[in-house]
Design a protein around this motif. Structure first.
Motif, short mmCIF file in Angstrom:
data_model
loop_
_atom_site.label_atom_id
_atom_site.label_comp_id
_atom_site.label_asym_id
_atom_site.label_seq_id
_atom_site.Cartn_x
_atom_site.Cartn_y
_atom_site.Cartn_z
N ASN A 13 -6.44 -3.03 -0.98
CA ASN A 13 -7.15 -2.92 -2.33
C ASN A 13 -8.81 -2.60 -2.73
O ASN A 13 -9.32 -3.54 -3.89
CB ASN A 13 -6.84 -5.14 -2.23
N THR B 228 -11.05 -0.74 -4.85
CA THR B 228 -11.32 0.23 -5.69
C THR B 228 -12.09 1.38 -5.57
O THR B 228 -13.08 1.08 -5.28
CB THR B 228 -11.07 -0.32 -6.99
N THR C 76 -6.59 2.76 -7.50
CA THR C 76 -7.37 1.51 -5.54
C THR C 76 -6.05 1.27 -5.08
O THR C 76 -4.74 1.91 -5.00
CB THR C 76 -6.89 -0.23 -6.87
N ILE D 274 -3.56 1.46 -2.38
CA ILE D 274 -1.69 -0.15 -2.07
C ILE D 274 -1.81 -0.67 -0.78
O ILE D 274 -2.12 0.94 0.02
CB ILE D 274 -1.33 0.18 -3.21
N ASP D 275 -0.90 -0.94 -0.52
CA ASP D 275 -0.36 -0.94 1.12
C ASP D 275 0.04 0.43 1.31
O ASP D 275 1.25 0.66 0.70
CB ASP D 275 1.14 -2.01 0.66
#
Length: 263
Positions: free
Chosen positions: A144, A146, A172, A174-175
């Motif tokens: 998460n 950025t 950003t 992400i998983d």
């Protein structure tokens, strides 16, 4: 693209464009224009005769540029040129000739794993307020987070020309499993050393590959490199090579000693 302080690099897309996603490399929508010296580690990797932009790269020392293997492989030339202090790619700054290229020995063109390369310049690059190296991350990625990306890539996946001016946007992380699932829907494999980031406003496209994913605060740190996969549209993620996982190879190849890893 909106300006986001904690940031990563890339390009611009016209507001009137419909949302698509298609095979390509990376893409940027609504990116703002960079100013000279804002990203002093950013280079334009270029062909010669004529010297035209092909993809991006990142300065890590006075003779070494880090980029993606897919960037250099796609050029099909022996020794590319490296343009520093460049905002307008039609008016490059100082251009250096490369005289050595090192691809990661395990680079895989199928799943794009180990999509990383080192380019050595024939002469030392001159550092000043507009040209300087960036540090490599010494800790694993944080979900998460950025960061900023920048580049001169095409404005749309079926575009025919690169952005004249360097553009910047924030994306950003992400998983990883979510990202793999998204790419799998398009029958695209991701390497174990890759991660994804995205923004509602876009990402990267052809011509941006090799550029950096950069944390700007509290200091400038390189976390990743834009890899080859999809032009980013309709919130489709951009894939990056995780530079932290390749610090040992980079150090062994260049002789640069990095700070100890954070465990």
């Amino acid at each position: 693209m909106p300006v986001i302080k904690t940031a990563c690099l890339v390009l611009i897309l016209s507001a009137s464009i419909l949302w698509y996603h298609a095979t390509g490399i990376a893409f940027v929508a609504y990116g703002r224009e960079a100013f000279i010296g804002e990203f002093p580690w950013q280079v334009s990797i270029r062909g010669y005769s004529p010297s035209v932009h092909k993809c991006g790269g990142v300065i890590i020392s006075d003779i070494w540029v880090l980029t993606s293997a897919s960037c250099i492989k796609s050029m099909n030339i022996l020794y590319p040129r490296i343009a520093t202090a460049t905002i307008d790619i039609t008016r490059p700054g100082i251009i250096y000739k490369a005289n050595m290229i090192f691809y990661h020995p395990d680079y895989d063109t199928y799943d794009h794993s180990n999509d990383i390369a080192l380019v050595k310049t024939q002469f030392k690059m001159i550092f000043n307020q507009y040209v300087s190296p960036i540090s490599l991350s010494n800790e694993p990625l944080a979900f998460n987070e950025t960061c900023e990306i920048a580049g001169w890539g095409i404005e749309h996946f079926d575009g025919t020309s690169y952005s004249k001016m360097l553009r910047i946007t924030g994306v950003t992380i992400i998983d990883r499993e979510e990202c793999r699932s998204i790419f799998a829907q398009e029958n695209v494999q991701l390497g174990e050393d890759q991660f994804c980031a995205r923004s509602d406003m876009g990402g990267a496209c052809r011509g941006d590959e090799g550029g950096g994913f950069v944390r700007r605060y509290p200091s400038d740190v390189l976390l990743g490199l834009i890899s080859t996969n999809f032009c980013t549209l309709d919130n489709f993620p951009t894939a990056f090579v995780d530079v932290y996982l390749h610090r040992e190879w980079i150090s062994n190849t260049t002789g640069i000693q990095f700070p100890d890893h954070v465990h």
